[in-house]
Design a protein around this motif. Structure first.
Motif, PDB file in Angstrom:
ATOM      1  N   PRO A 159       0.790  -1.066  -0.077  1.00  0.00           N
ATOM      2  CA  PRO A 159      -0.324   0.039  -0.494  1.00  0.00           C
ATOM      3  C   PRO A 159       0.574   1.420  -0.289  1.00  0.00           C
ATOM      4  O   PRO A 159       1.814   0.928   0.973  1.00  0.00           O
ATOM      5  CB  PRO A 159      -0.827  -0.168   1.071  1.00  0.00           C
ATOM      6  N   ILE A 160       0.451   2.743  -1.072  1.00  0.00           N
ATOM      7  CA  ILE A 160       0.928   3.835  -0.807  1.00  0.00           C
ATOM      8  C   ILE A 160       0.532   4.337   0.650  1.00  0.00           C
ATOM      9  O   ILE A 160      -0.524   4.901   0.645  1.00  0.00           O
ATOM     10  CB  ILE A 160       0.870   4.284  -2.155  1.00  0.00           C
ATOM     11  N   HIS A 161       1.644   4.763   1.407  1.00  0.00           N
ATOM     12  CA  HIS A 161       1.918   5.301   2.532  1.00  0.00           C
ATOM     13  C   HIS A 161       1.489   7.197   1.827  1.00  0.00           C
ATOM     14  O   HIS A 161       3.185   7.864   1.876  1.00  0.00           O
ATOM     15  CB  HIS A 161       2.326   5.108   3.089  1.00  0.00           C
ATOM     16  N   VAL A 162       0.427   8.384   1.655  1.00  0.00           N
ATOM     17  CA  VAL A 162       0.710   8.933   1.480  1.00  0.00           C
ATOM     18  C   VAL A 162       0.637  10.831   2.417  1.00  0.00           C
ATOM     19  O   VAL A 162       0.907  11.551   2.245  1.00  0.00           O
ATOM     20  CB  VAL A 162      -0.358   9.753   0.149  1.00  0.00           C
ATOM     21  N   GLY A 163       0.144   9.701   3.549  1.00  0.00           N
ATOM     22  CA  GLY A 163       0.183  11.043   4.466  1.00  0.00           C
ATOM     23  C   GLY A 163      -0.890  12.006   5.024  1.00  0.00           C
ATOM     24  O   GLY A 163      -1.700  11.600   5.650  1.00  0.00           O
ATOM     25  N   ASP A 164      -1.134  12.726   4.231  1.00  0.00           N
ATOM     26  CA  ASP A 164      -2.729  13.420   4.171  1.00  0.00           C
ATOM     27  C   ASP A 164      -3.236  13.420   2.266  1.00  0.00           C
ATOM     28  O   ASP A 164      -2.075  12.805   1.405  1.00  0.00           O
ATOM     29  CB  ASP A 164      -1.547  14.537   4.336  1.00  0.00           C
ATOM     30  N   THR A 165      -3.861  14.572   2.399  1.00  0.00           N
ATOM     31  CA  THR A 165      -4.400  14.423   0.591  1.00  0.00           C
ATOM     32  C   THR A 165      -4.189  15.571   0.045  1.00  0.00           C
ATOM     33  O   THR A 165      -3.943  15.798  -1.246  1.00  0.00           O
ATOM     34  CB  THR A 165      -5.779  15.422   1.151  1.00  0.00           C
ATOM     35  N   ASN A 166      -2.928  15.941   0.542  1.00  0.00           N
ATOM     36  CA  ASN A 166      -1.461  17.194  -0.713  1.00  0.00           C
ATOM     37  C   ASN A 166      -0.155  16.062  -1.287  1.00  0.00           C
ATOM     38  O   ASN A 166       0.095  16.485  -1.706  1.00  0.00           O
ATOM     39  CB  ASN A 166      -1.339  18.397   0.422  1.00  0.00           C
ATOM     40  N   PHE A 167      -1.135  15.173  -1.871  1.00  0.00           N
ATOM     41  CA  PHE A 167       0.186  14.937  -2.294  1.00  0.00           C
ATOM     42  C   PHE A 167      -0.179  14.774  -3.953  1.00  0.00           C
ATOM     43  O   PHE A 167      -1.248  15.146  -4.686  1.00  0.00           O
ATOM     44  CB  PHE A 167      -0.294  12.600  -2.130  1.00  0.00           C
ATOM     45  N   THR A 168       0.906  14.395  -4.834  1.00  0.00           N
ATOM     46  CA  THR A 168       0.929  14.315  -6.300  1.00  0.00           C
ATOM     47  C   THR A 168       1.246  13.570  -7.428  1.00  0.00           C
ATOM     48  O   THR A 168       1.820  12.081  -6.382  1.00  0.00           O
ATOM     49  CB  THR A 168       2.018  15.423  -6.850  1.00  0.00           C
TER      50      THR A 168
END
Length: 251
Positions: free
Chosen positions: A138-147
């Motif tokens: 799974p990809i961990h992006v941390g928050d919704t402000n990913f690109t």
């Protein structure tokens, strides 16, 4: 005398399956990435018919007394990609499917890129599971402000690479099992990896379903009319059999 019942019953079952399929298409008309399904009905094994007249028998020809549902096919044509301006929406421009690790432990593929971020910071398809990267995790992006870059590379809000979205491309002859929500069972012989040549990912966009509502409603009405005709025919045939048993047999 039972042949007529079997013939009409087969028609009822075929039209009922068509109704269920068309209804599911209409329900999922707004489901991103959903693929229209079609029911294919074919004649049952043919039988040789003959005519008995004046004590002599002659062949009339072949016919099928029943219809059966052969299979349920899916239309895989890519539909329009629309801009949503929602940061977590991602669309695939080209071939391939997102790979989802379902909460039931199974893997699924889908064209639905309406993603979200769960409470632990992982990229997910709500209600279904986590989005997998090319490393199978799974990809961990941390928050919704990913690109999400066009090649599938995912950067977090700090600009650090946190993974690459895995795309699954089934073989041309693969038979995919589609569920009612537009998800497919991940085939075993599919090719997986990053976006290849001619394929790109578009953030803040979603691919709409390929359901043509006007056509689906028309086909549903047609199946409903056929179902009613079969039902009426069944009642008429039953009445004829009752007269045969009560009136003709008493002569």
């Amino acid at each position: 005398m039972l042949t007529g019942f079997y013939t009409i019953a087969s028609g009822l079952m075929a039209q009922q399956k068509k109704l269920e399929t068309e209804g599911n298409n209409i329900v999922n008309a707004q489901t991103p990435g959903y693929r229209t399904q079609r029911v294919t009905a074919v004649p049952f094994d043919q039988e040789l018919y003959s005519r008995l007249e004046n004590g002599t028998s002659s062949e009339i020809g072949y016919a099928s007394p029943a219809t059966i549902v052969k299979n349920q096919t899916t239309r895989f044509n890519v539909d329009n990609i629309k801009q949503t301006d929602r940061n977590m929406d991602v669309a695939i421009d080209g071939n391939g499917y997102f790979t989802i690790a379902g909460s039931d432990g199974k893997k699924y593929i889908t064209r639905n890129g309406g993603f979200d971020v769960d409470s632990s910071g992982y990229l997910e398809l709500p209600d279904y599971g986590h989005v997998l990267g090319t490393d199978g995790q799974p990809i961990h992006v941390g928050d919704t402000n990913f690109t999400v870059l066009s090649g599938g590379t995912v950067l977090n809000s700090s600009g650090q690479q946190v993974g690459t979205i895995m795309l699954t491309t089934p073989a041309d002859d693969a038979e995919l099992t589609q569920y009612s929500n537009g998800m497919f069972a991940a085939p075993a012989n599919a090719q997986t990896g990053a976006a290849g040549a001619g394929v790109s990912l578009r953030q803040k966009s979603l691919e709409s379903s390929n359901v043509d509502l006007n056509r689906e409603v028309s086909m549903m009405m047609e199946a409903q009319t056929s179902l009613q005709s079969c039902s009426s025919a069944l009642q008429i045939y039953d009445a004829v059999n009752q007269k045969s048993a009560s009136q003709i047999a008493s002569l």
